[in-house]
Design an enzyme around this catalytic site. Structure first.
Site, PDB file in Angstrom:
ATOM      1  N   HIS A  82      41.860  40.357  40.450  1.00  0.00           N
ATOM      2  CA  HIS A  82      41.432  41.109  39.074  1.00  0.00           C
ATOM      3  C   HIS A  82      42.706  42.056  38.751  1.00  0.00           C
ATOM      4  O   HIS A  82      43.162  42.648  39.502  1.00  0.00           O
ATOM      5  CB  HIS A  82      40.276  42.160  39.387  1.00  0.00           C
ATOM      6  N   ASP A 161      27.508  50.108  34.798  1.00  0.00           N
ATOM      7  CA  ASP A 161      28.855  50.148  34.373  1.00  0.00           C
ATOM      8  C   ASP A 161      28.897  49.826  33.087  1.00  0.00           C
ATOM      9  O   ASP A 161      29.660  50.467  32.173  1.00  0.00           O
ATOM     10  CB  ASP A 161      29.578  49.227  35.479  1.00  0.00           C
ATOM     11  N   ARG A 168      32.311  55.597  27.591  1.00  0.00           N
ATOM     12  CA  ARG A 168      33.531  56.152  28.085  1.00  0.00           C
ATOM     13  C   ARG A 168      34.570  55.866  27.049  1.00  0.00           C
ATOM     14  O   ARG A 168      35.407  56.614  26.636  1.00  0.00           O
ATOM     15  CB  ARG A 168      34.128  55.626  29.385  1.00  0.00           C
ATOM     16  N   SER A 183      34.151  51.802  38.385  1.00  0.00           N
ATOM     17  CA  SER A 183      33.905  50.955  37.352  1.00  0.00           C
ATOM     18  C   SER A 183      34.518  49.375  37.717  1.00  0.00           C
ATOM     19  O   SER A 183      33.210  48.420  37.861  1.00  0.00           O
ATOM     20  CB  SER A 183      34.394  51.115  35.989  1.00  0.00           C
ATOM     21  N   LYS A 187      31.769  46.101  39.665  1.00  0.00           N
ATOM     22  CA  LYS A 187      31.572  44.451  39.174  1.00  0.00           C
ATOM     23  C   LYS A 187      32.091  43.589  40.520  1.00  0.00           C
ATOM     24  O   LYS A 187      31.682  42.632  40.691  1.00  0.00           O
ATOM     25  CB  LYS A 187      32.297  44.632  38.097  1.00  0.00           C
TER      26      LYS A 187
HETATM   27  N1  URA Z   1      38.401  48.276  33.566  1.00  0.00           N
HETATM   28  C1  URA Z   1      37.108  48.298  33.902  1.00  0.00           C
HETATM   29  O1  URA Z   1      36.378  47.632  34.261  1.00  0.00           O
HETATM   30  N2  URA Z   1      36.905  49.569  34.009  1.00  0.00           N
HETATM   31  C2  URA Z   1      37.667  50.668  33.673  1.00  0.00           C
HETATM   32  O2  URA Z   1      37.170  51.899  33.820  1.00  0.00           O
HETATM   33  C3  URA Z   1      38.986  50.296  33.377  1.00  0.00           C
HETATM   34  C4  URA Z   1      39.318  49.218  33.340  1.00  0.00           C
END
Ligand code: URA
Length: 436
Positions: A82, A161, A168, A183, A187
Site C-alpha cells: 500500500h 473510515d 476530513r 485510516s 482498511k
Molecule cells: N489514505 C487514506 O486511506 N487515509 C488517509 O488518511 C490518508 C491517505
C-alpha cells in the site's frame, strides 16, 4: 458519555479512553453524531494529536465497523502493498506482477482517487473491457489461478473510515499522523492479507513533506500492524518529484507496461524492484530483501512478470493486447508542449505542482462524482538532473479539453526549476522500517 465532553477533553490536550474513541467512531458511523461535532473533534485531534494507545484504539474501532474479508481460501502468504499516495505512482501494476511471478499471491483491494490523478481502480479502467468489481469468490479464484487480482474496495470494509475520511477531506483535517495511520491501517487490517508492506511517501507531493514526519508515520503504522499480529514493513521513499515520467491514468498504465518490458524509467523500475523484493521476502520466498530483489529482477528481464500482467488483464476481461498496441488506450484529442526557457539542468520538478496540473488536465477528481478523462495527464520529458537547452520540451500535457490543458500549463511550467549546476542526487528509498 457525551460528545461535547470528548471534544473538550481533546481540545484541552487530554488523553481519551478507548471507550471515548469508540463512542465517537461508532456514533459518527451510525449518524448519531452530527458532522459539526465530528469536525470539531477531528480538528482538536489535528491540533493536540493522539498518542499510540489512542491511535491503536481508533484503528481497531474503524476496522471493526465493517466486515473483515476472509482470504483463507487463497493458498500462500498474502502480502498487501500500500502506498500512502504520491504523484505518478503506478508501482502496483509493476510490483504486483513481479511478486506474483515469484509465487506470492497478490490479492489487492484498491480505491478510486480524489485529487491529482485517479486511484488504482481508475487507472485499471483505462484498459478497455477491464472489470474492477470482482465478487469475493471470483477474486479468490483468480488469485489462486493467475496469482494476481486487483478489485475495487467494497463499502463494507471499514465504513467508519469511509465516512470520517470524507469529512476530513472537506474540513482541513487530513494531515495528521494518528488520523492517517488509523485510516490506512483500519482498511489494511480488514482486507484479509497476512502481511502488509507500506510505501510511505516523503516530499513535496506527499502528505508527509519531511523525512522525520514520514518516519514517524511509518513507525506508527508498522506498530499498529504488528500489534494486530501482521508482519508489517514500511519503506520511506522519495516523492519530491513525480515517480517515473507519466502522470495520469492511461499514461501510467502504459508506463507500467514499458517498465515490465525492462524499458521503464530508472526510478520506477528501481522502486518496483525494491518493493516487490520486500514482498517476496515477507512472503517467505527469499532469505532477505536483497535476495528477493535479485529474484524479482530475473522475473522482470525474463518477461515472466509481463506474462503475469497479461494474464491478470485477461482474467478481468481486459484486452491483453494493450501491452503491444498503445492505440487501444483512450486517446487524447489535444496536446500542449511545455518548453524550457533556459539552458541548464532540471533542478526540481515540484510533485505538488505537477499533481495539481494533472488535476487541471482532467486526469483527477475534485469531487467524488467527477468524471475522469482517462486519456488526460502529463508526460515528463526531462527529469531532475537531466540537461536541457532553451526550447527543449520539458513536458507534454494531454487530454480531451484544450481549455483544461491551457489552465494546467502554467502550473506545470512553474513545477520546473532550471539551474546552471546539476542538483545533488537524492536517495529514492530513504529507509526501510520494521524489518526483523
Ligand atoms: N489514505 C487514506 O486511506 N487515509 C488517509 O488518511 C490518508 C491517505
Amino acid at each position: 458519555m457525551d460528545m461535547v465532553s470528548i471534544i473538550e477533553k481533546k481540545r484541552d490536550g487530554g488523553k481519551l479512553s478507548s471507550e471515548e474513541i469508540g463512542f465517537f467512531v461508532n456514533g459518527y458511523t451510525t449518524g448519531d453524531i452530527p458532522d459539526y461535532q465530528a469536525s470539531a473533534f477531528l480538528m482538536a485531534v489535528c491540533i493536540r494529536g493522539m498518542d499510540k494507545e489512542e491511535t491503536f484504539s481508533m484503528t481497531g474501532y474503524m476496522r471493526d465497523s465493517g466486515e473483515t474479508v476472509d482470504l483463507s481460501g487463497i493458498k500462500g502468504i498474502k502480502v498487501d502493498k500500500h502506498s500512502t499516495g504520491g504523484v505518478g505512482d503506478k508501482t502496483t501494476f509493476i510490483a504486483g506482477p513481479l511478486a506474483a511471478a515469484c509465487g506470492i499471491p497478490v490479492a489487492k483491494m484498491s480505491g478510486r482517487g480524489l485529487g491529482f490523478t485517479g486511484g488504482t481502480v481508475d487507472k485499471m479502467e483505462s484498459v478497455p473491457g477491464m472489470r474492477t468489481a470482482l465478487d469475493r469468490d471470483e477474486f479468490i479464484h483468480q488469485v489462486n489461478d493467475t496469482g494476481l487480482a486487483v478489485t475495487g474496495q467494497t463499502g463494507k470494509i471499514a465504513p467508519a473510515d469511509k465516512r470520517i475520511y470524507a469529512l476530513r477531506d472537506v474540513t482541513g483535517t487530513v494531515n495528521d499522523l494518528s488520523l492517517i495511520s488509523s485510516s490506512i491501517m483500519s482498511k489494511k487490517l480488514a482486507s484479509g492479507c497476512d502481511a502488509i508492506l507500506l510505501d510511505v511517501k516523503c516530499g513535496k507531493g506527499a502528505f508527509m513533506q519531511n523525512y522525520e514526519d514520514a518516519c514517524n508515520l511509518a513507525e506508527m503504522m508498522t506498530q499498529i500492524g504488528r500489534s494486530c499480529g501482521k508482519k508489517t514493513v514500511a519503506a520511506v521513499t522519495d516523492m519530491d518529484q513525480p515517480l517515473g515520467r507519466a502522470v495520469g491514468n492511461s499514461l501510467e498504465v502504459m508506463e507500467a507496461i514499458e517498465t515490465l518490458k525492462g524499458r521503464g524509467p530508472q526510478d520506477i523500475t528501481e522502486l518496483s524492484l525494491v518493493l516487490s523484493g520486500l514482498m517476496v521476502y515477507m512472503g517467505g520466498k527469499a532469505s532477505s530483501p536483497e535476495a528477493g530483489r535479485r529474484i524479482t529482477e530475473e522475473k522482470l528481464y525474463s518477461g515472466d512478470a509481463l506474462k503475469k500482467f497479461r494474464a491478470y488483464i485477461a482474467a478481468q476481461g481486459g484486452d491483453p493486447e494493450i501491452t503491444e498496441n498503445k492505440t487501444l488506450f483512450p486517446q487524447p484529442d489535444h496536446r500542449i508542449d511545455i518548453k524550457s526557457e533556459d539552458n541548464g539542468y532540471v533542478y526540481e520538478i515540484g510533485a505538488d505542482r505537477i499533481g495539481r496540473a494533472s488535476l487541471h488536465t482532467g486526469a483527477g477528481r475534485r469531487f467524488k462524482d467527477d468524471i475522469i478523462d482517462l486519456s488526460a495527464g502529463i508526460y515528463i520529458c526531462r527529469k531532475v538532473g537531466e540537461k536541457v537547452s532553451k526550447g527543449d520540451i520539458l513536458a507534454v500535457l494531454q487530454g480531451n479539453s484544450q481549455a483544461k490543458l491551457l489552465s494546467a500549463a502554467e502550473e506545470c511550467r512553474k513545477a520546473f526549476r532550471i539551474s546552471a549546476a546539476a542538483p545533488e542526487k537524492k536517495e529514492l528509498v530513504k529507509s526501510v522500517i520494521g524489518l526483523e
